[in-house]
Design a protein around this motif. Structure first.
Motif, PDB file in Angstrom:
ATOM      1  N   LYS A  90      45.484  33.398  46.084  1.00 47.01           N
ATOM      2  CA  LYS A  90      45.232  34.157  44.855  1.00 47.01           C
ATOM      3  C   LYS A  90      45.073  35.646  45.147  1.00 47.01           C
ATOM      4  O   LYS A  90      45.557  36.493  44.397  1.00 47.01           O
ATOM      5  CB  LYS A  90      43.985  33.627  44.154  1.00 47.01           C
ATOM      6  CG  LYS A  90      44.211  32.291  43.485  1.00 47.01           C
ATOM      7  CD  LYS A  90      42.952  31.747  42.852  1.00 47.01           C
ATOM      8  CE  LYS A  90      43.193  30.345  42.317  1.00 47.01           C
ATOM      9  NZ  LYS A  90      41.984  29.727  41.809  1.00 47.01           N
ATOM     10  N   GLU A  91      44.412  35.980  46.250  1.00 48.89           N
ATOM     11  CA  GLU A  91      44.264  37.380  46.635  1.00 48.89           C
ATOM     12  C   GLU A  91      45.622  38.015  46.937  1.00 48.89           C
ATOM     13  O   GLU A  91      45.888  39.139  46.528  1.00 48.89           O
ATOM     14  CB  GLU A  91      43.355  37.506  47.861  1.00 48.89           C
ATOM     15  CG  GLU A  91      41.904  37.188  47.580  1.00 48.89           C
ATOM     16  CD  GLU A  91      41.052  37.152  48.836  1.00 48.89           C
ATOM     17  OE1 GLU A  91      41.563  37.506  49.930  1.00 48.89           O
ATOM     18  OE2 GLU A  91      39.886  36.759  48.743  1.00 48.89           O
ATOM     19  N   ILE A  92      46.482  37.270  47.629  1.00 47.54           N
ATOM     20  CA  ILE A  92      47.821  37.783  47.952  1.00 47.54           C
ATOM     21  C   ILE A  92      48.614  37.984  46.664  1.00 47.54           C
ATOM     22  O   ILE A  92      49.284  39.004  46.488  1.00 47.54           O
ATOM     23  CB  ILE A  92      48.556  36.820  48.909  1.00 47.54           C
ATOM     24  CG1 ILE A  92      47.876  36.831  50.274  1.00 47.54           C
ATOM     25  CG2 ILE A  92      50.031  37.197  49.031  1.00 47.54           C
ATOM     26  CD1 ILE A  92      48.358  35.739  51.209  1.00 47.54           C
TER      27      ILE A  92
ATOM     28  N   THR B 117      43.510  24.151  53.603  1.00 52.70           N
ATOM     29  CA  THR B 117      42.128  24.286  54.063  1.00 52.70           C
ATOM     30  C   THR B 117      41.305  24.690  52.834  1.00 52.70           C
ATOM     31  O   THR B 117      41.879  25.051  51.797  1.00 52.70           O
ATOM     32  CB  THR B 117      41.984  25.375  55.148  1.00 52.70           C
ATOM     33  OG1 THR B 117      42.217  26.651  54.552  1.00 52.70           O
ATOM     34  CG2 THR B 117      42.937  25.156  56.310  1.00 52.70           C
ATOM     35  N   PRO B 118      39.988  24.690  52.923  1.00 55.72           N
ATOM     36  CA  PRO B 118      39.195  25.137  51.773  1.00 55.72           C
ATOM     37  C   PRO B 118      39.504  26.582  51.350  1.00 55.72           C
ATOM     38  O   PRO B 118      39.363  26.935  50.193  1.00 55.72           O
ATOM     39  CB  PRO B 118      37.752  25.017  52.268  1.00 55.72           C
ATOM     40  CG  PRO B 118      37.805  23.943  53.305  1.00 55.72           C
ATOM     41  CD  PRO B 118      39.150  24.113  53.974  1.00 55.72           C
ATOM     42  N   GLU B 119      39.976  27.407  52.261  1.00 51.62           N
ATOM     43  CA  GLU B 119      40.247  28.817  51.962  1.00 51.62           C
ATOM     44  C   GLU B 119      41.668  29.076  51.468  1.00 51.62           C
ATOM     45  O   GLU B 119      41.961  30.166  50.991  1.00 51.62           O
ATOM     46  CB  GLU B 119      40.022  29.677  53.219  1.00 51.62           C
ATOM     47  CG  GLU B 119      38.611  29.675  53.740  1.00 51.62           C
ATOM     48  CD  GLU B 119      38.334  28.478  54.644  1.00 51.62           C
ATOM     49  OE1 GLU B 119      39.275  27.922  55.225  1.00 51.62           O
ATOM     50  OE2 GLU B 119      37.163  28.086  54.739  1.00 51.62           O
ATOM     51  N   THR B 120      42.560  28.111  51.574  1.00 52.62           N
ATOM     52  CA  THR B 120      43.981  28.340  51.287  1.00 52.62           C
ATOM     53  C   THR B 120      44.218  28.940  49.906  1.00 52.62           C
ATOM     54  O   THR B 120      44.876  29.971  49.775  1.00 52.62           O
ATOM     55  CB  THR B 120      44.790  27.034  51.439  1.00 52.62           C
ATOM     56  OG1 THR B 120      44.648  26.550  52.782  1.00 52.62           O
ATOM     57  CG2 THR B 120      46.259  27.266  51.157  1.00 52.62           C
TER      58      THR B 120
ATOM     59  N   ASN C 242      49.256  22.074  44.626  1.00 55.47           N
ATOM     60  CA  ASN C 242      49.425  23.454  44.166  1.00 55.47           C
ATOM     61  C   ASN C 242      50.688  24.119  44.695  1.00 55.47           C
ATOM     62  O   ASN C 242      51.107  23.849  45.821  1.00 55.47           O
ATOM     63  CB  ASN C 242      48.242  24.313  44.649  1.00 55.47           C
ATOM     64  CG  ASN C 242      46.929  23.886  44.088  1.00 55.47           C
ATOM     65  OD1 ASN C 242      46.742  23.884  42.886  1.00 55.47           O
ATOM     66  ND2 ASN C 242      45.998  23.501  44.953  1.00 55.47           N
ATOM     67  N   LEU C 243      51.221  25.024  43.878  1.00 58.20           N
ATOM     68  CA  LEU C 243      52.190  25.996  44.363  1.00 58.20           C
ATOM     69  C   LEU C 243      51.344  27.140  44.902  1.00 58.20           C
ATOM     70  O   LEU C 243      50.615  27.795  44.152  1.00 58.20           O
ATOM     71  CB  LEU C 243      53.102  26.487  43.237  1.00 58.20           C
ATOM     72  CG  LEU C 243      54.039  27.623  43.606  1.00 58.20           C
ATOM     73  CD1 LEU C 243      55.017  27.192  44.702  1.00 58.20           C
ATOM     74  CD2 LEU C 243      54.776  28.122  42.391  1.00 58.20           C
TER      75      LEU C 243
ATOM     76  N   ILE D 299      55.661  28.140  49.516  1.00 56.67           N
ATOM     77  CA  ILE D 299      54.633  27.378  50.222  1.00 56.67           C
ATOM     78  C   ILE D 299      53.916  26.546  49.166  1.00 56.67           C
ATOM     79  O   ILE D 299      53.424  27.079  48.168  1.00 56.67           O
ATOM     80  CB  ILE D 299      53.627  28.305  50.942  1.00 56.67           C
ATOM     81  CG1 ILE D 299      54.361  29.218  51.927  1.00 56.67           C
ATOM     82  CG2 ILE D 299      52.567  27.474  51.652  1.00 56.67           C
ATOM     83  CD1 ILE D 299      53.487  30.283  52.563  1.00 56.67           C
ATOM     84  N   LEU D 300      53.875  25.229  49.387  1.00 57.82           N
ATOM     85  CA  LEU D 300      53.225  24.354  48.421  1.00 57.82           C
ATOM     86  C   LEU D 300      52.513  23.212  49.104  1.00 57.82           C
ATOM     87  O   LEU D 300      52.789  22.879  50.250  1.00 57.82           O
ATOM     88  CB  LEU D 300      54.219  23.844  47.387  1.00 57.82           C
ATOM     89  CG  LEU D 300      55.586  23.386  47.848  1.00 57.82           C
ATOM     90  CD1 LEU D 300      55.633  21.906  48.028  1.00 57.82           C
ATOM     91  CD2 LEU D 300      56.585  23.797  46.804  1.00 57.82           C
TER      92      LEU D 300
END
Length: 99
Positions: free
Chosen positions: A91-93, A83-86, A17-18, A12-13
């Motif tokens: 990073k959490e994942i 989105t702003p949260e993407t 960003n990657l 997913i990119l």
């Protein structure tokens, strides 16, 4: 199934960003034609994604505004508008996968 391996590569990119890259068992998306889930060795497809979450392995959710999905040769490539949260969620994942 075409083989004993039930995993496929998912990338997913965005233009900047990657966001995600890993071997997974399923991805669930919302498209302009409805919602669907892809599993390994799915029939090749290309589609447009709408705003919503990309759900990975029925656990992790990555929010996106829109995107394009391609599944071919047991590889899923998803180009998205973030989105702003993407990136925060990605990073959490990533950190939870390292544990």
């Amino acid at each position: 199934m075409a083989g004993s391996n039930s995993y496929f590569r998912c990338i997913i990119l965005s233009p900047k960003n990657l966001i995600f890259e890993r071997e997974i068992t399923s991805v669930f998306v919302s498209s302009d034609k409805g919602e669907f889930e892809l599993l390994s060795y799915h029939y090749p497809l290309i589609g447009n994604l709408i705003a919503g979450d990309i759900v990975i392995d029925q656990v992790d959710r990555i929010p996106v505004k829109s995107g394009i999905i391609r599944f071919y040769a047991n590889e899923c490539t998803i180009l998205v508008e973030e989105t702003p949260e993407t990136m925060m969620v990605a990073k959490e994942i990533s950190q939870s996968a390292k544990v």
